[in-house]
Write an enzyme that holds these catalytic residues in place. Structure first.
Site, short mmCIF file in Angstrom:
data_model
loop_
_atom_site.label_atom_id
_atom_site.label_comp_id
_atom_site.label_asym_id
_atom_site.label_seq_id
_atom_site.Cartn_x
_atom_site.Cartn_y
_atom_site.Cartn_z
N LYS A 111 0.85 -1.20 0.00
CA LYS A 111 0.00 0.00 0.00
C LYS A 111 0.88 1.25 0.00
O LYS A 111 1.93 1.27 0.66
CB LYS A 111 -0.91 -0.04 1.24
N SER B 286 -9.76 1.56 2.81
CA SER B 286 -8.90 2.31 1.91
C SER B 286 -7.87 1.46 1.16
O SER B 286 -7.32 1.93 0.17
CB SER B 286 -8.15 3.39 2.71
N SER C 187 -9.94 -0.86 6.96
CA SER C 187 -9.35 -0.62 5.63
C SER C 187 -8.61 -1.81 5.03
O SER C 187 -8.25 -1.75 3.85
CB SER C 187 -8.39 0.57 5.70
#
Lengths: 488, 97
Positions: free
Chosen positions: A76, A151, A175
């Site tokens: 990420k 996310s 997330s």
């Protein structure tokens, strides 16, 4: 679901494929799949090829780097990799090249991991849809008219579309688990303190936690084993967490005699398809000898407001450091240094981030601190205490991951409160610092995956992953890998 | 109910600029969220106070010791190496040019 990491690791060790050949396959797959999925904020092609060659050299020397050696993965975009642009998918960090590795990448790179690229995410991890990224949205690999979730949407989509073997995400209020559920893969949010946050660009420091997203429970366990451990650079890193590997004990994990908690109120107004899918898992556990225990969580109606008060308060403080002076984006037109800071922040942060900074500033400001922030902290302590009572009665809690399957594109921006409320089942684990795993348990009538969640007591990742593995091996979820990306 | 004036005041505190065209919708969104957050008031008894402590065990926190940090030239890498050891910010005239 078989372990993809073990399968590929076996092929690499037997010399059936080299890491370089494998990495080239993944890079080709990324080129083919990305136009319809957009899981990556940045593809690190040259770095990936170099890391793959290094892994092949290590195999030739007979070095034992561990189970992730030579295996291509994504990270990420809110975790630092030295000299690789790291932006949190926010304009304000454009051009930022960290001068240090995050703890998690340091561990993975020492274990021979091959970084394919930085995964797309919501702007500063603020969002549930991966649509607020400055690079544009990540689409759901099951249906590109729907979001990937957020996310860590890019991480989940890269695994679901087989353009990464596994990914590393972060979870502040769901997330990792929610995008994993929306994309039909497995996501683990570890206990707070189990994985160092050093090098994770902070959103809400008391809630943020790094964890794996993978195509199977066993793979999630293998990656968790590789990234967990104490780190003196993160002052909240746990010193006495269990160090024993979990992955190797999954096959022997038994459901029999386990007490699984079920919160009846979770299901009162729940979408019927999600309820049916989760109850299929409940029946499975019952049939395997688990005791299903009804537990009460009367504070559940407060968890989302508590979460948003605390997360926004911490975000307003953490994001105060981005001023255009030391790194990242700087406005090109300004009158003086104060105007430069204001203009940089206003042009650099996305609208959702600005809204959350303002909300955080509101709840921390004089006159509202006692009315919101302090009360939210009182409730946080009560929620933590209530989990203590629950885990005296059961080993794990089973719940849905979200109140719905993936949102259609553009839905969230018109329905902010409904979107926040969709996090109701994931935020309690962050508020209390507990481990929780999400895994597929069915599909809805539109063919979108449904996720279920198992929440455990602190540092009992082994217990919830064991239960998750048992359900996954039953084959009852009906969710199978998509026919896209790399197929070996 | 949060007002437009409060939103502008918060923006000033947070070093953000709110454009006139966004003020109405931002105020409406924030008012909805603040009302939603106010739900917690019904759960708190009169006189109940915050006594500290959350997810972190204080005994596990590391000692607050000074450790070696990155050299100045490394810290300045993200601003083109800096200017004589400083973060450079160009001087601007009042008209912004």
């Amino acid at each position: 679901m078989a372990s993809r990491i073990k399968t590929i690791g076996g092929m690499l060790r037997r010399g059936e494929i080299t890491s370089l050949e494998l990495t080239k396959k993944y890079l080709e797959a990324i080129k083919a799949v990305e136009p319809s999925v957009h899981a990556y904020a940045k593809v690190t092609e040259d770095m990936a090829l170099n890391l793959a060659m290094e892994a092949d050299e290590a195999f030739k020397r007979g070095d034992d780097l561990g189970p992730l050696a030579g295996i291509p993965m994504s990270l990420k975009d809110n975790m630092t990799v030295k000299d690789v642009e790291t932006t949190c998918c926010s304009k304000i960090l454009s051009g930022y090249r960290p001068t240090y590795n995050s703890f998690v990448w340091e561990k993975l790179s020492k274990g021979g991991a091959v970084l394919l690229g930085k995964a797309n995410m919501d702007d500063f991890a603020m969002g549930s849809t991966c649509e607020t990224s400055c690079y544009g949205p990540t689409y759901n690999p099951y249906n590109k008219n729907y979001v990937s979730g957020g996310s860590s949407g890019g991480s989940a989509a890269s695994v679901a579309s087989n353009t990464a073997v596994y990914s590393i995400g972060s979870d502040t209020g769901g997330s990792i688990r929610q995008p994993a559920a929306f994309c039909g893969v497995v996501g683990l949010k570890p206990t707070y303190g189990a994985v160092s946050r050093y090098g994770l660009l902070a959103y809400a420091s008391s809630l943020d936690q790094i964890g794996p997203i993978a195509s199977s429970v066993e793979d999630a366990a293998i990656v968790f084993d590789a990234i967990k451990g104490h780190d003196e650079k993160d002052h909240t890193s746990a010193k006495n967490a269990p160090a024993e590997p979990i992955a190797s004990s999954l096959a022997a994990a038994s459901v029999k005699g386990k007490r699984i908690g079920i919160v009846k109120s979770f299901y009162e107004d729940l979408n019927a398809e999600i309820k049916e899918a989760v109850f299929k898992a409940v029946k499975f556990y019952e049939s395997e000898g688990a005791e299903i225990v009804e537990v009460d969580m009367p504070l559940i109606k407060y968890v989302v407001p508590v979460y948003y008060i605390l997360a926004c308060a911490e975000a307003s403080s953490n994001l105060g450091r981005y001023d255009g002076i030391r790194l990242g984006y700087r406005a090109s037109r300004y009158t003086d240094i104060d105007d430069m800071i204001v203009t940089t922040r206003s042009e650099g942060f996305g609208k959702e981030v600005q809204k959350r900074i303002l909300l955080g500033t509101y709840v921390l400001s004089s006159g509202y601190f006692d009315a919101y922030y302090k009360k939210a902290q009182i409730l946080r302590n009560r929620i933590i205490a209530s989990f203590g009572e629950i885990f005296a009665k059961c080993d794990a809690i089973i719940s849905p991951v979200a109140t719905r399957t993936a949102f259609p594109l553009d839905y969230a921006s018109d329905n902010p409160i409904e979107t926040y409320l969709a996090d109701i089942f994931t935020v309690p684990a962050n508020i209390a610092g507990l481990p929780a795993v999400s895994l597929p348990c069915g599909k809805d009538s539109k063919g979108l995956p449904i996720g279920m969640q198992l929440i455990g007591n602190k540092f009992e990742e082994g217990k919830i992953l064991g239960l998750a593995h048992s359900f996954e091996q039953s084959g009852l979820s009906g969710v199978t890998p998509l026919e896209m990306g790399v197929r070996l | 109910m949060i007002t437009k004036q409060e939103v502008l005041w918060l923006a000033k505190l947070a070093k953000l600029k709110v454009e006139d065209k966004d003020l109405e919708s931002l105020t409406k969104d924030m008012a909805e969220i603040v009302d939603f957050a106010a739900k917690i008031n019904s759960a708190i008894a009169e006189g109940e106070v915050y006594k500290g402590g959350t997810t972190v065990r204080m005994e596990e926190l590391r000692d607050d010791e000074v450790k070696e940090c990155f050299p100045q030239e490394v810290i300045l890498q993200n601003v083109g190496g800096g200017d004589k050891g400083f973060f450079p910010v160009k001087r601007r005239k009042a008209d912004g040019k």
